[in-house]
Scaffold this motif. Structure first.
Motif, PDB file in Angstrom:
ATOM      1  N   GLY A  36       0.714  -1.033  -0.003  1.00 28.06           N
ATOM      2  CA  GLY A  36      -0.021  -0.011   0.108  1.00 28.06           C
ATOM      3  C   GLY A  36       0.792   1.272  -0.119  1.00 28.06           C
ATOM      4  O   GLY A  36       0.514   2.411  -0.616  1.00 28.06           O
ATOM      5  N   ASP A  96      -4.313   0.605  -0.046  1.00 27.41           N
ATOM      6  CA  ASP A  96      -3.899  -1.080   0.201  1.00 27.41           C
ATOM      7  C   ASP A  96      -3.683  -1.734  -1.225  1.00 27.41           C
ATOM      8  O   ASP A  96      -4.581  -1.402  -2.226  1.00 27.41           O
ATOM      9  N   ASP A  97      -2.923  -2.833  -1.320  1.00 26.74           N
ATOM     10  CA  ASP A  97      -3.155  -3.225  -2.610  1.00 26.74           C
ATOM     11  C   ASP A  97      -4.173  -4.269  -2.764  1.00 26.74           C
ATOM     12  O   ASP A  97      -4.952  -4.101  -3.781  1.00 26.74           O
ATOM     13  N   LEU A  99      -8.078  -5.719  -1.137  1.00 32.76           N
ATOM     14  CA  LEU A  99      -9.213  -6.156  -0.022  1.00 32.76           C
ATOM     15  C   LEU A  99      -9.558  -7.428  -0.189  1.00 32.76           C
ATOM     16  O   LEU A  99      -9.842  -7.972  -1.219  1.00 32.76           O
ATOM     17  N   ILE A 105      -7.929  -3.944   7.101  1.00 34.40           N
ATOM     18  CA  ILE A 105      -8.639  -2.306   7.138  1.00 34.40           C
ATOM     19  C   ILE A 105      -9.068  -1.941   8.630  1.00 34.40           C
ATOM     20  O   ILE A 105      -8.855  -0.898   9.128  1.00 34.40           O
ATOM     21  N   VAL A 125      -8.067   0.987  -2.909  1.00 38.27           N
ATOM     22  CA  VAL A 125      -7.345  -0.646  -2.989  1.00 38.27           C
ATOM     23  C   VAL A 125      -7.215  -0.991  -4.614  1.00 38.27           C
ATOM     24  O   VAL A 125      -8.037  -0.297  -5.454  1.00 38.27           O
ATOM     25  N   ASP A 128     -10.213  -5.557  -5.372  1.00 39.09           N
ATOM     26  CA  ASP A 128     -11.071  -6.249  -4.349  1.00 39.09           C
ATOM     27  C   ASP A 128     -11.223  -7.743  -4.958  1.00 39.09           C
ATOM     28  O   ASP A 128     -11.783  -7.973  -5.799  1.00 39.09           O
ATOM     29  N   ALA A 138     -14.661  -0.527  -0.041  1.00 40.98           N
ATOM     30  CA  ALA A 138     -13.775   0.345  -0.410  1.00 40.98           C
ATOM     31  C   ALA A 138     -14.459   1.437  -1.298  1.00 40.98           C
ATOM     32  O   ALA A 138     -15.454   1.233  -1.897  1.00 40.98           O
TER      33      ALA A 138
END
Lengths: 176, 306
Positions: A36, A96-97, A99, A105, A125, A128, A138
């Motif tokens: 992230g 973040d990369d 989810l 989170i 993200v 997902d 997100a």
């Protein structure tokens, strides 16, 4: 996802962040270690290109806030949290990369709250992959990739010495 | 690499890699202590018991703050108010604490080896907070962190440890820690305060402070235990201060970037002059801050050991 798709997705997210927040004067980016952080840096550059404004950037290590700290095997490596600005009254975009369950989170939000009182927390993200275990969604998603539970998503980044890409792995590594 | 030990009993048994691991774990906790809300939930639900059989304010407070900043519950036992006065043995006290489902026991005791006995006979993680003249490992690790931060690395540094090395667990732990990390150590003090076995630990012995301090990178001053006066270790405090006190003139003989360290509590004007304590060379208060961070890192590692 290849490197072009990744750049396009991040560029779109940068635009969406600007649109939703009507600019970026009260926005701060916080990347969740490790992936992230690099994505947050890229978003910062993209926003600077589009809006000619530098947004503040921080790095968050969530290890100490994990909900499985007392039950998981092995010692997660501790890294430093480095947020060189006051969170209070800023709209914080967590980056973040991947989810997945939403537990990272949740931990990141707890970590942020201990550092101040942000006006708002939003979530960006790259991927997902579904399978949420907590009511978390997100605000900005690069790509939805449906996965089976036993599959794993890995994001490879130039900053980590790889060619930019996202790959679906089966039964490899532990879930993110 | 991960930290596999149940207990921390001394530096003598640690490998350089294990020491590096503890220092690395301490690093992120410095940031936590600098926050407005100085607390992380890493040890939520764990219980840390401080069992101190010797008076200590600094070390006990440091352990207590470290545990509290990790969100552990902390209980302080002191012998005067506990069943020890009723004749309970040390081991029975520890067993009772264990069966109250505590997780970490921090022990200070006047007998060398006390922590080891408890560690071998209970499931608790035992941290030695000072046992007799034996070891005080968390102090040495905090000192290592301070030196590493200020000097970049420990390897190759020349360090003088000055004072009553015979009766100092801080000195013993520091000698082990520094020599294992590749520093060369000079032991400085009157012959009555330098035990013969020190040379076997790879330490160079000096009785002349002015010679010993020449060119050193770090000076660790030990507290003169004033309560030992009259046991013929030294004729008078004044003479001791003249021969082994760290004055501004003596600091001049050391390397120009010398670090002056002291484990506290400081006897100003005895082992160290007023102006030296307050000078830019002194990192005594950094040692104190780093002490909390090292203890947090250590408790985090011990709690993650399963």
């Amino acid at each position: 996802m290849d490197s072009h798709e990744m750049t396009r997705a991040l560029t779109r997210i940068a635009h969406e962040i600007l649109e939703r927040n009507k600019g970026c004067h009260d926005v701060g980016l916080v990347g969740i270690r490790t992936g992230g952080v690099y994505l947050a840096q890229r978003l910062k550059h993209l926003i600077a290109q589009i809006e000619h404004t530098e947004v503040v950037l921080g790095e968050l290590d969530i290890t100490l806030y994990r909900d499985d700290l007392s039950i998981r095997k092995g010692q997660p490596v501790l890294k430093k949290t480095d947020i060189p600005f006051h969170l209070s009254d800023l709209k914080i975009i967590l980056v973040d990369d991947v989810l997945f369950t939403g537990r990272t989170i949740r931990a990141a939000m707890d970590g942020l709250m201990d550092l101040g009182r942000p006006a708002e927390i939003q979530l960006a993200v790259l991927i997902d992959r579904g399978h949420r275990q907590l009511p978390i969604r997100a605000n900005y998603v690069g790509k939805n990739i449906p996965t089976a539970k036993e599959e794993n998503i890995r994001v490879f980044l130039e900053e980590l010495g790889e060619e930019d890409r996202v790959a679906k792995l089966i039964n490899a590594g532990s879930p993110a | 690499m991960s930290f596999k030990r149940k207990d921390l009993l001394g530096v003598a048994v640690l490998s350089p890699e294990e020491m590096a691991l503890i220092l690395e774990a301490a690093e992120p906790f410095k940031e936590v202590s600098g926050r407005e809300i100085k607390k992380v939930p890493a040890l939520r639900g764990k219980t840390v018991v401080n069992l101190f059989f010797e008076p200590s304010t600094r070390t006990r407070t440091s352990f207590e703050l470290a545990a509290k900043r990790l969100s552990a519950d902390v209980v302080n036992f002191s012998p005067s108010s506990s069943s020890v006065v009723k004749g309970e043995t040390l081991l029975d006290t520890a067993r009772n604490i264990e069966f109250m489902q505590a997780d970490i026991l921090v022990l200070r005791h006047s007998s060398a080896g006390a922590a080891e006995i408890l560690a071998k006979n209970s499931r608790l993680s035992v941290i030695n907070a000072g046992d007799g003249w034996h070891e005080h490992p968390t102090q040495a690790l905090s000192d290592l962190l301070t030196i590493k931060e200020k000097k970049g690395q420990v390897r190759g540094l020349r360090v003088a440890i000055v004072g009553d090395l015979a009766h100092s667990r801080v000195a013993r732990s520091n000698i082990h820690a520094l020599t294992k990390m590749g520093a060369s150590v000079r032991a400085v003090g009157p012959p009555t305060m330098i035990p013969l076995f020190l040379q076997r630990l790879g330490v160079e012995v000096f009785h002349d402070f002015d010679k010993a301090i020449a060119g050193v990178d770090v000076v660790i001053m030990l507290r003169l235990q004033l309560e030992r006066q009259g046991r013929s270790l030294f004729p008078s405090i004044r003479e001791y201060a003249r021969l082994y006190g760290l004055t501004a003139e003596r600091v001049q003989r050391a390397d120009k970037d010398v670090l002056v360290m002291h484990p506290g509590p400081v006897n100003r004007g005895v082992e160290i002059a007023h102006d030296v304590v307050d000078s830019g060379s002194a990192v005594i208060l950094d040692q104190v801050s780093n002490g909390v961070a090292v203890r947090m890192g250590l408790m985090y590692l011990l709690s993650q050991r399963n």
